[in-house]
Design a protein around this motif. Structure first.
Motif, PDB file in Angstrom:
ATOM      1  N   PRO A  74      22.697 -15.045  17.708  1.00 33.25           N
ATOM      2  CA  PRO A  74      22.486 -13.828  18.316  1.00 33.25           C
ATOM      3  C   PRO A  74      21.126 -15.173  18.753  1.00 33.25           C
ATOM      4  O   PRO A  74      20.795 -15.901  18.578  1.00 33.25           O
ATOM      5  N   ARG A  75      20.491 -14.610  20.027  1.00 30.48           N
ATOM      6  CA  ARG A  75      19.653 -15.169  20.866  1.00 30.48           C
ATOM      7  C   ARG A  75      18.217 -14.759  20.582  1.00 30.48           C
ATOM      8  O   ARG A  75      16.780 -14.740  20.288  1.00 30.48           O
ATOM      9  N   VAL A  76      18.243 -13.111  20.544  1.00 32.52           N
ATOM     10  CA  VAL A  76      17.109 -12.243  19.852  1.00 32.52           C
ATOM     11  C   VAL A  76      17.481 -11.961  18.677  1.00 32.52           C
ATOM     12  O   VAL A  76      18.519 -10.902  17.983  1.00 32.52           O
ATOM     13  N   GLY A  77      16.400 -11.284  17.301  1.00 34.17           N
ATOM     14  CA  GLY A  77      16.200 -10.961  16.190  1.00 34.17           C
ATOM     15  C   GLY A  77      14.729 -10.304  15.711  1.00 34.17           C
ATOM     16  O   GLY A  77      13.936 -10.738  16.473  1.00 34.17           O
ATOM     17  N   PRO A  78      14.489 -10.106  14.168  1.00 36.58           N
ATOM     18  CA  PRO A  78      13.648  -9.843  13.753  1.00 36.58           C
ATOM     19  C   PRO A  78      12.529 -10.036  13.881  1.00 36.58           C
ATOM     20  O   PRO A  78      11.458 -10.111  14.493  1.00 36.58           O
ATOM     21  N   ALA A  79      12.689 -12.364  13.765  1.00 40.02           N
ATOM     22  CA  ALA A  79      11.912 -12.577  14.340  1.00 40.02           C
ATOM     23  C   ALA A  79      11.134 -12.764  15.699  1.00 40.02           C
ATOM     24  O   ALA A  79       9.820 -12.244  16.137  1.00 40.02           O
ATOM     25  N   HIS A  80      11.576 -12.185  17.088  1.00 37.98           N
ATOM     26  CA  HIS A  80      11.223 -12.153  18.108  1.00 37.98           C
ATOM     27  C   HIS A  80      10.384 -10.838  18.056  1.00 37.98           C
ATOM     28  O   HIS A  80       9.845 -10.760  18.575  1.00 37.98           O
ATOM     29  N   VAL A  81      11.063  -9.735  17.619  1.00 34.21           N
ATOM     30  CA  VAL A  81      10.485  -7.952  17.985  1.00 34.21           C
ATOM     31  C   VAL A  81       9.516  -8.103  17.129  1.00 34.21           C
ATOM     32  O   VAL A  81       8.218  -7.838  17.723  1.00 34.21           O
ATOM     33  N   VAL A  82       8.968  -9.081  15.312  1.00 32.66           N
ATOM     34  CA  VAL A  82       8.028  -8.936  15.309  1.00 32.66           C
ATOM     35  C   VAL A  82       7.385  -9.351  15.704  1.00 32.66           C
ATOM     36  O   VAL A  82       5.653  -8.818  15.974  1.00 32.66           O
ATOM     37  N   THR A  83       7.354 -10.735  16.643  1.00 26.97           N
ATOM     38  CA  THR A  83       6.067 -11.602  17.081  1.00 26.97           C
ATOM     39  C   THR A  83       5.736 -10.448  18.559  1.00 26.97           C
ATOM     40  O   THR A  83       4.717 -11.191  19.054  1.00 26.97           O
ATOM     41  N   SER A 162      14.957 -20.581   8.566  1.00 27.53           N
ATOM     42  CA  SER A 162      15.097 -21.986  10.585  1.00 27.53           C
ATOM     43  C   SER A 162      14.789 -20.548  11.540  1.00 27.53           C
ATOM     44  O   SER A 162      14.720 -20.886  12.993  1.00 27.53           O
ATOM     45  N   ASN A 163      15.963 -19.332  11.239  1.00 32.89           N
ATOM     46  CA  ASN A 163      15.179 -18.717  12.407  1.00 32.89           C
ATOM     47  C   ASN A 163      14.856 -17.782  12.840  1.00 32.89           C
ATOM     48  O   ASN A 163      14.036 -18.074  14.208  1.00 32.89           O
ATOM     49  N   ILE A 168       8.403 -19.258  15.131  1.00 37.28           N
ATOM     50  CA  ILE A 168       6.728 -18.370  14.860  1.00 37.28           C
ATOM     51  C   ILE A 168       6.471 -20.329  14.614  1.00 37.28           C
ATOM     52  O   ILE A 168       7.103 -21.113  13.630  1.00 37.28           O
ATOM     53  N   PRO A 169       4.935 -20.624  14.745  1.00 37.18           N
ATOM     54  CA  PRO A 169       4.619 -22.033  14.114  1.00 37.18           C
ATOM     55  C   PRO A 169       4.801 -22.003  12.648  1.00 37.18           C
ATOM     56  O   PRO A 169       4.756 -21.130  12.205  1.00 37.18           O
TER      57      PRO A 169
END
Length: 240
Positions: A74-83, A162-163, A168-169
């Motif tokens: 996956p290149r895009v996941g929950p972290a990308h959507v939230v940030t 890790s994802n 995120i920092p």
């Protein structure tokens, strides 16, 4: 994620209205009120909290996202959507010992059959065998999607952390241990408030929060008993 947000907001509106049917207009009205309140309180910005635990790990539909098509990872996941929605998001993870977490998860969600330690042991052996067989010839990201007799993959915390840390920092992620939290709720809350750059709570507020009743507990665990020693050993080796 938008659907989940709508459902959470609908629950809030429903409680405020003391029942009754809801419509998209109700949701839109609640959104406008919240946005106006935030715009007016420039000196006291609001903190919006989402407590959906699955946001941390649930990426089962990553193959359906346009940017992930024809990808083995996956290149895009929950972290990308939230940030994307909130670039300054702060994440607090409270992680339990993965072996105990899995056993508790099994007991809590056993609705079709009475939970038992022996049945759990057999399910764990089958789940580990299937997972290891999958990872022997498929990428790990695909093996996390397969259905299992128990939700074994939820305890693979390092993968999901890790994802998130790719997006995120490190300073925006606070990891607490469930066992430590339960042992000293006050200390954990103080750490969380410092992490969020919030002023400390009063003693009365801290006492109130630290004595709240636990949610999502079950009485079934007392009748099932503790996890079998053999099962504990198998899971501990797997997660280590």
């Amino acid at each position: 994620y938008i659907t989940r947000f709508f459902e959470d907001s609908a629950d809030t509106i429903r409680r405020n209205q003391k029942g009754g049917k809801l419509s998209v207009k109700d949701f839109q009205h609640g959104w406008r009120v919240a946005r106006k309140t935030k715009e007016e309180k420039t000196t006291h910005p609001l903190i919006t909290v989402d407590g959906s635990a699955s946001t941390a790990w649930d990426n089962r539909h990553w193959l359906e996202i346009l940017e992930n098509q024809r990808c083995s990872q996956p290149r895009v996941g929950p972290a990308h959507v939230v940030t994307r929605m909130n670039p300054d998001v702060r994440i607090i993870l409270i992680l339990r010992d993965p072996t105990q977490r899995l056993f508790s998860d099994y007991v809590y969600f056993s609705h079709r059959e009475a939970p038992s330690r022996e049945r759990f042991h057999e399910k764990v052996k089958a789940a580990i065998a299937a997972f290891q067989n999958c990872t022997s010839h498929k990428p790990l990201s695909l093996c996390l999607l397969q259905k299992s007799t128990v939700r074994l993959h939820l305890g693979l915390y390092h993968i999901f952390i890790s994802n998130w840390l790719r997006v995120i920092p490190r300073g925006h992620l606070l990891v607490l241990h469930s066992e430590t939290y339960r042992a000293n709720v006050t200390a954990a809350l103080e750490q969380a408030f410092r992490f969020l750059d919030l002023p400390p709570l009063s003693n009365a507020a801290m006492i109130f929060l630290s004595t709240l009743r636990e949610r999502n507990t079950t009485k079934k665990k007392s009748s099932v008993g503790a996890i079998l020693h053999n099962t504990d050993a198998i899971l501990s080796e797997f997660y280590s």
